[in-house]
Design an enzyme around this catalytic site. Structure first.
Site, PDB file in Angstrom:
ATOM      1  N   LYS A  68     120.690  89.225  19.374  1.00  0.00           N
ATOM      2  CA  LYS A  68     120.465  88.043  20.563  1.00  0.00           C
ATOM      3  C   LYS A  68     121.471  87.227  20.802  1.00  0.00           C
ATOM      4  CE  LYS A  68     117.207  86.396  23.250  1.00  0.00           C
ATOM      5  NZ  LYS A  68     116.700  87.016  24.366  1.00  0.00           N
ATOM      6  N   ASP A 104     115.256  91.949  22.692  1.00  0.00           N
ATOM      7  CA  ASP A 104     114.082  92.043  23.578  1.00  0.00           C
ATOM      8  C   ASP A 104     114.265  93.128  24.333  1.00  0.00           C
ATOM      9  OD1 ASP A 104     116.253  90.553  24.981  1.00  0.00           O
ATOM     10  OD2 ASP A 104     114.915  89.140  25.668  1.00  0.00           O
ATOM     11  N   ASP A 109     112.914  94.296  10.948  1.00  0.00           N
ATOM     12  CA  ASP A 109     111.644  94.296  10.548  1.00  0.00           C
ATOM     13  C   ASP A 109     110.626  94.286  11.532  1.00  0.00           C
ATOM     14  OD1 ASP A 109     109.591  93.740   8.656  1.00  0.00           O
ATOM     15  OD2 ASP A 109     109.413  91.684   9.438  1.00  0.00           O
TER      16      ASP A 109
HETATM   17  C1  IPM Z   1     108.641  95.294   5.291  1.00  0.00           C
HETATM   18  C2  IPM Z   1     107.799  93.779   4.961  1.00  0.00           C
HETATM   19  C3  IPM Z   1     108.643  92.801   4.164  1.00  0.00           C
HETATM   20  C4  IPM Z   1     109.575  92.349   5.153  1.00  0.00           C
HETATM   21  C5  IPM Z   1     107.632  91.494   3.590  1.00  0.00           C
HETATM   22  C6  IPM Z   1     106.484  92.138   3.015  1.00  0.00           C
HETATM   23  C7  IPM Z   1     108.427  90.643   3.008  1.00  0.00           C
HETATM   24  O1  IPM Z   1     107.370  93.368   6.315  1.00  0.00           O
HETATM   25  O2  IPM Z   1     109.202  95.897   4.399  1.00  0.00           O
HETATM   26  O3  IPM Z   1     108.884  95.615   6.423  1.00  0.00           O
HETATM   27  O4  IPM Z   1     109.587  91.333   5.914  1.00  0.00           O
HETATM   28  O5  IPM Z   1     110.840  92.895   4.865  1.00  0.00           O
HETATM   29 MN    MN Z   2     107.686  94.598   7.880  1.00  0.00          MN
END
Ligand code: IPM
Ligand code: MN
Ligand code: NAD
Length: 353
Positions: free
Chosen positions: A188, A221, A245
């Site tokens: 971003k 995005d 994530d």
């Molecule tokens: C993932 C999960 C974790 C992250 C959490 C549970 C801390 O969402 O492994 O994708 O955010 O990395």
């Molecule tokens: Mn996750």
């Protein structure tokens, strides 16, 4: 420890549906005949609630010393609202064991699983490489005037030259090793100019060492739109911890949902960790409802990482057969329970050894 002869894996079922899917995936590993000895450990909410232990003293060093790989279920339990055990075990493992590349393949096994109109399995077949040791996950920040009307909260986005370079390089190496043609860096940088600038410069510096791979860039995005509108155009994506994530939950939906998504948390040459992308799913835990395929496919990634490619491929073929025969759990349209689905996969596999 018989490294390279019999591999040893540290197995943590964890919380919620982790306790259901991991034992089932272990049975599938056993059915494959893979030369891997699995040892169970009780790290998770139950242990934490009994004696306050999240990671035992010297825990990660012991793991690195004694095991070739780690197989993890999920961490997160409503009885531990602070989620401290998950933070210390899962994020602790990623950070302290320096598992810097979170590899999340996005593969649609059958058109019937995809929510996109007319998408075929050829259309959804890419891999996200998520930076796994820094970014906003570094836990740097704080509160000022906490709990007052003037409260200030900061959460720093940490991007190091070393951290950015090694994960970008990993993405190109991954593309090269897997016959992929393109690496797309998502950031971003139009808004987060300092961190984005570093990612941009490093990407441009690393790319020329891989002349056969086409380097591409998108803002994250716009990438979300592209993932839904034209997933076929995607090959290898590299991005930071937080963006990685978020886009991998979206990517999981393209594969049929979180129950299908697998991952590896990797530091080349070191003890690495493999886990389904999903969490502990408290509302469906203990009901034999959870889809075990994400865990089973993660076990195949672990075996491939350990050099047991034939066994890994057999496991993947067995999951594909189960999907095609609709021997699946309810989240992907089937009528089987966790145990029955995994049991079918194990039996199919055993018959074809
Ligand atoms: C993932 C999960 C974790 C992250 C959490 C549970 C801390 O969402 O492994 O994708 O955010 O990395
Ligand atoms: Mn996750
Ligand atoms: P979640 O992945 O547990 O669940 C999200 C949704 O997907 C829910 O509707 C759930 O029922 C469904 N789902 C997930 N896995 C499934 C499976 N195998 N089969 C069928 N349906 C499945 O995410 P959440 O609800 O945001 O988080 C629950 C807890 O898990 C939280 O404590 C969270 O922090 C934790 N978590 C842990 C990890 C991990 O350990 N790697 C990953 C994500 C979330």
């Amino acid at each position: 420890m018989g490294r390279n002869i019999v591999n040893s894996s540290f197995c943590i079922t964890g919380d919620g549906i982790g306790k259901e899917v991991i034992p089932q995936a272990v049975k599938v590993i056993e059915a494959s005949g893979a030369a891997v000895a699995l040892t169970d450990f009780d790290w998770g909410a139950d242990r934490y609630l009994i004696d306050g232990t999240t990671v035992p003293p010297d825990g990660f060093a012991t793991l690195a010393r004694n095991f070739d790989a780690i197989f993890l279920g999920a961490l997160g339990d409503p009885r531990v609202p602070s989620n401290i055990h998950a933070k210390e075990i899962l994020l602790g493992m990623r950070f302290q064991m320096d598992l810097y590349a979170n590899v999340r393949p996005v593969k649609l096994l059958d058109a019937s699983l995809c929510p996109l109109k007319d998408a075929t399995s050829d259309d959804v077949n890419f891999t996200v490489i998520r930076e796994n040791t820094e970014g906003v996950y570094a836990g740097i920040g704080g509160n000022f005037k906490l709990g007052t009307a003037d409260e200030v909260a900061t959460q720093e986005d940490i991007n190091t030259r070393k951290g950015v370079e090694r994960v970008i390089r990993y993405a190109f190496e991954y593309a090269r090793a897997n016959g992929r043609k393109k690496v797309l860096m998502a950031d971003k940088s139009n808004v987060m100019t300092y961190a984005g600038g570093l990612w941009q410069r490093v990407f441009q510096e690393v790319a020329p060492a891989f002349p056969e791979i086409v380097p591409q860039h998108m803002y994250v995005d716009a990438l979300c739109l592209q993932m839904v509108r034209e997933p076929r155009s995607l090959d290898v994506i590299v991005t930071n911890n937080m963006f990685g994530d978020i886009i991998t939950d979206l990517a999981a939906a393209l594969q049929g949902g979180l129950g299908m998504a697998a991952s590896g948390n990797i530091h080349p040459g070191r003890t690495s960790m493999f886990e389904p992308v999903h969490g502990s799913a408290p509302p469906i835990a203990g009901k034999n409802l959870a889809n075990p395929m994400g865990a089973i496919l993660s076990s195949a990634m672990m075996l491939a990482h350990l050099g047991l490619n034939a066994e890994a491929q057999k496991i993947e073929a067995s999951v594909l057969a189960a999907v095609r025969e609709k021997k699946t759990t309810g989240d992907v349209g089937g009528a089987l329970g966790t145990q029955e689905c995994a049991g079918w996969i194990g039996e199919w596999l055993a018959k074809r050894l």
